[in-house]
Design a protein around this motif. Structure first.
Motif, short mmCIF file in Angstrom:
data_model
loop_
_atom_site.label_atom_id
_atom_site.label_comp_id
_atom_site.label_asym_id
_atom_site.label_seq_id
_atom_site.Cartn_x
_atom_site.Cartn_y
_atom_site.Cartn_z
N LYS A 141 -8.11 11.42 -16.50
CA LYS A 141 -8.07 11.01 -15.11
C LYS A 141 -6.73 10.37 -14.80
CE LYS A 141 -12.62 9.36 -13.84
NZ LYS A 141 -13.38 8.16 -13.53
N LYS A 142 -6.14 10.73 -13.66
CA LYS A 142 -4.89 10.07 -13.28
C LYS A 142 -5.21 8.67 -12.75
CE LYS A 142 -2.18 13.53 -14.23
NZ LYS A 142 -1.36 13.47 -15.45
N ARG A 143 -4.43 7.72 -13.20
CA ARG A 143 -4.65 6.33 -12.79
C ARG A 143 -3.64 5.97 -11.71
NH1 ARG A 143 -2.98 4.56 -18.43
NH2 ARG A 143 -1.51 6.12 -17.74
N ILE A 144 -4.14 5.60 -10.55
CA ILE A 144 -3.25 5.32 -9.41
C ILE A 144 -3.36 3.86 -9.00
CG2 ILE A 144 -2.58 6.06 -7.08
CD1 ILE A 144 -2.62 8.40 -9.07
N ALA A 145 -2.23 3.18 -8.93
CA ALA A 145 -2.20 1.82 -8.40
C ALA A 145 -1.96 1.91 -6.90
CB ALA A 145 -1.07 1.03 -9.07
N ILE A 146 -2.75 1.17 -6.13
CA ILE A 146 -2.66 1.21 -4.67
C ILE A 146 -2.25 -0.17 -4.17
CG2 ILE A 146 -3.92 1.65 -2.52
CD1 ILE A 146 -4.21 4.12 -4.14
N ILE A 147 -1.14 -0.22 -3.41
CA ILE A 147 -0.71 -1.51 -2.86
C ILE A 147 -0.45 -1.32 -1.36
CG2 ILE A 147 0.87 -3.46 -3.17
CD1 ILE A 147 1.70 -2.28 -5.88
N PRO A 148 -1.45 -1.59 -0.52
CA PRO A 148 -1.27 -1.35 0.93
C PRO A 148 -0.20 -2.24 1.56
CG PRO A 148 -3.60 -1.57 0.34
CD PRO A 148 -2.81 -2.01 -0.86
N GLY A 149 -0.08 -3.51 1.10
CA GLY A 149 0.99 -4.39 1.62
C GLY A 149 0.64 -5.01 2.95
N ASP A 150 1.56 -4.90 3.90
CA ASP A 150 1.44 -5.63 5.17
C ASP A 150 1.31 -4.68 6.36
OD1 ASP A 150 2.14 -7.93 3.68
OD2 ASP A 150 4.28 -7.58 4.03
N GLY A 151 0.97 -5.29 7.50
CA GLY A 151 1.00 -4.59 8.78
C GLY A 151 0.27 -3.27 8.75
N ILE A 152 0.93 -2.23 9.25
CA ILE A 152 0.24 -0.93 9.32
C ILE A 152 0.03 -0.31 7.94
CG2 ILE A 152 1.00 -0.44 11.68
CD1 ILE A 152 2.98 1.63 10.47
N GLY A 153 0.68 -0.86 6.92
CA GLY A 153 0.42 -0.40 5.54
C GLY A 153 -1.06 -0.54 5.23
N GLN A 154 -1.67 -1.63 5.74
CA GLN A 154 -3.10 -1.88 5.48
C GLN A 154 -4.00 -0.93 6.26
OE1 GLN A 154 -3.93 -6.02 6.16
NE2 GLN A 154 -2.47 -6.71 4.62
N GLU A 155 -3.42 -0.26 7.26
CA GLU A 155 -4.24 0.67 8.05
C GLU A 155 -4.04 2.12 7.59
OE1 GLU A 155 -4.18 -0.37 12.43
OE2 GLU A 155 -2.58 -1.65 11.67
N VAL A 156 -2.81 2.47 7.23
CA VAL A 156 -2.55 3.88 6.88
C VAL A 156 -2.95 4.21 5.44
CG1 VAL A 156 -0.78 4.21 8.64
CG2 VAL A 156 -0.07 3.51 6.34
N ILE A 157 -2.84 3.24 4.53
CA ILE A 157 -3.17 3.55 3.13
C ILE A 157 -4.67 3.89 2.95
CG2 ILE A 157 -3.28 2.55 0.77
CD1 ILE A 157 -0.53 3.77 1.60
N PRO A 158 -5.58 3.15 3.64
CA PRO A 158 -6.99 3.58 3.52
C PRO A 158 -7.21 5.02 3.99
CG PRO A 158 -6.86 1.37 4.45
CD PRO A 158 -5.45 1.89 4.37
#
Ligand code: ATP
Length: 355
Positions: free
Chosen positions: A4-21
């Motif tokens: 399985k590929k292991r992916i680290a997810i860091i949404p960060g700030d502002g719209i980062g928290q909206e687009v990453i989901p």
């Protein structure tokens, strides 16, 4: 050992928290069994406990993950932007992610502000040096706040750094095709060597030397000011562009304009053979954050780029096709002329991918 590929997810700030989901939803819809781990590195975390990057954070990312997907960093409450510098520039510099690969592709004619330009006319890639230049924070301020103040920002260009990114550009050209399947054939190096003779001279010499090793690829040069003009005048002439950190930063925002705005642009921060990081080109966009209006396509296309990098080319192509279909059917956010919110756009793309 798990495949399985292991992916680290860091949404960060502002719209980062909206687009990453949205990007994660689309990744899930592909059916690929990814192992994702989310990290809260952000302005919120910094304001809560003063931590930007936990001790050994970059070593852990490099050791425990196959790729990193991040959103954006920058928050008006952190005036110094220290967390963004330490997380984003820290990751690029300390993980030595030396090639910032930014594909510039027009998905639909309606998105380009230039007259008569078709998708086949905008299909190039900018490879930006990502670990040196003026972003190394070398320099200082002397007599700060006085009438005699002096500010020095050094531009670092090492033989090793210039050589590896130029070589990466030629290798990229050799290995990648345009989206219609035709081979890439040209690498253009852009600098300002007529004015910045020391750094530019190094780029010029190294470029000529490396170009000699790839006789099948046409090597070209353009000063960066001329490049800005030509990108707008006729984007058809470009294939692979390689340039330094600052010029790459600037021309990729300009280039994003050709593909429908900052909300459309994807990027990868790559060190071949090591854990690489993928992020949309846009920043945290505080004026539009929290309103469910940010365009998630940059983040979704970034997730596709990450899959492509991990060898899952078919799934990557399927995500790209879904975004293209969303644009054709006007299932987009308002910056592209649609009426959907960030989340609803993400849902539409995820549903299309899951079909
Ligand atoms: P950075 O320096 O961190 O890259 P920036 O200051 O260049 O950030 P952004 O945060 O990327 O700028 O955004 C600038 C403006 O572009 C935003 O205020 C917004 O109007 C627009 N924009 C950026 N990203 C998006 C997006 N995903 N969807 C819609 N509009 C966007």
């Amino acid at each position: 050992m798990s495949l399985k590929k292991r992916i680290a997810i860091i949404p960060g700030d502002g719209i980062g928290q909206e687009v990453i989901p949205q990007a994660m939803k689309v990744l899930a819809a592909t059916g690929i069994d990814l192992e994702t781990t989310q990290f809260d590195w952000s302005a919120d975390r910094y304001l809560a406990d003063g931590v930007t990057v936990p001790p050994d954070g970059f070593t852990m990312l490099d050791r425990d993950f196959d790729a990193i997907l991040i959103g954006a960093f920058g928050d008006p409450r952190v005036v110094t932007n220290i967390h963004a510098k330490e997380i984003l520039l820290g990751m690029r510099f300390q993980m030595d992610l030396y090639a910032n690969v930014r594909p510039v592709r027009l998905l639909d004619e309606s998105l380009c502000p230039l007259k008569g330009i078709q998708p086949k006319d905008v299909d190039f890639v900018v490879i930006r040096e990502n670990t040196e230049g003026v972003y190394g924070d070398v320099g200082g301020v002397f007599k700060k706040g006085t009438a005699d103040e002096v500010a020095i920002q050094e531009d670092i260009n090492t033989r090793k750094g210039v050589e590896r990114v130029i070589r990466y550009a030629f290798e990229y050209c050799e290995r990648h095709t345009k989206s219609d399947g035709t081979p890439r054939k040209r690498v253009l190096m852009s600098d300002k060597s007529n004015a910045m003779t020391h750094a530019g001279g190094l780029w010029q010499r190294v470029f000529k030397e490396i170009a000699g090793e790839y006789p099948q690829i046409k090597a070209e040069h353009m000063y960066v000011d001329a490049l800005c003009m030509q990108l707008v005048r006729d984007p058809r002439q470009f294939d692979v562009i390689v340039t330094n950190n600052m010029f790459g930063d600037i021309i990729t925002d300009l280039a994003a304009g050709l593909q429908g705005g900052l909300g459309m642009a994807a990027s990868g921060n790559i060190h071949p053979g090591k854990t690489s990081m993928f992020e949309p080109v846009h920043g945290s966009a505080p004026p539009i954050a929290g309103k469910n209006i940010a365009n998630p396509f940059g983040a979704i296309l970034t997730a596709a780029m990450m899959l492509g990098h991990l060898g899952m080319l078919e799934k990557a192509a399927k995500i790209e096709a879904a975004v293209l279909e969303a644009i054709r059917q006007k299932r987009t956010t308002q910056d592209l002329g649609g009426a959907l919110g960030t989340k609803e756009t993400g849902d539409w793309v995820a549903n299309w991918v899951a079909k």
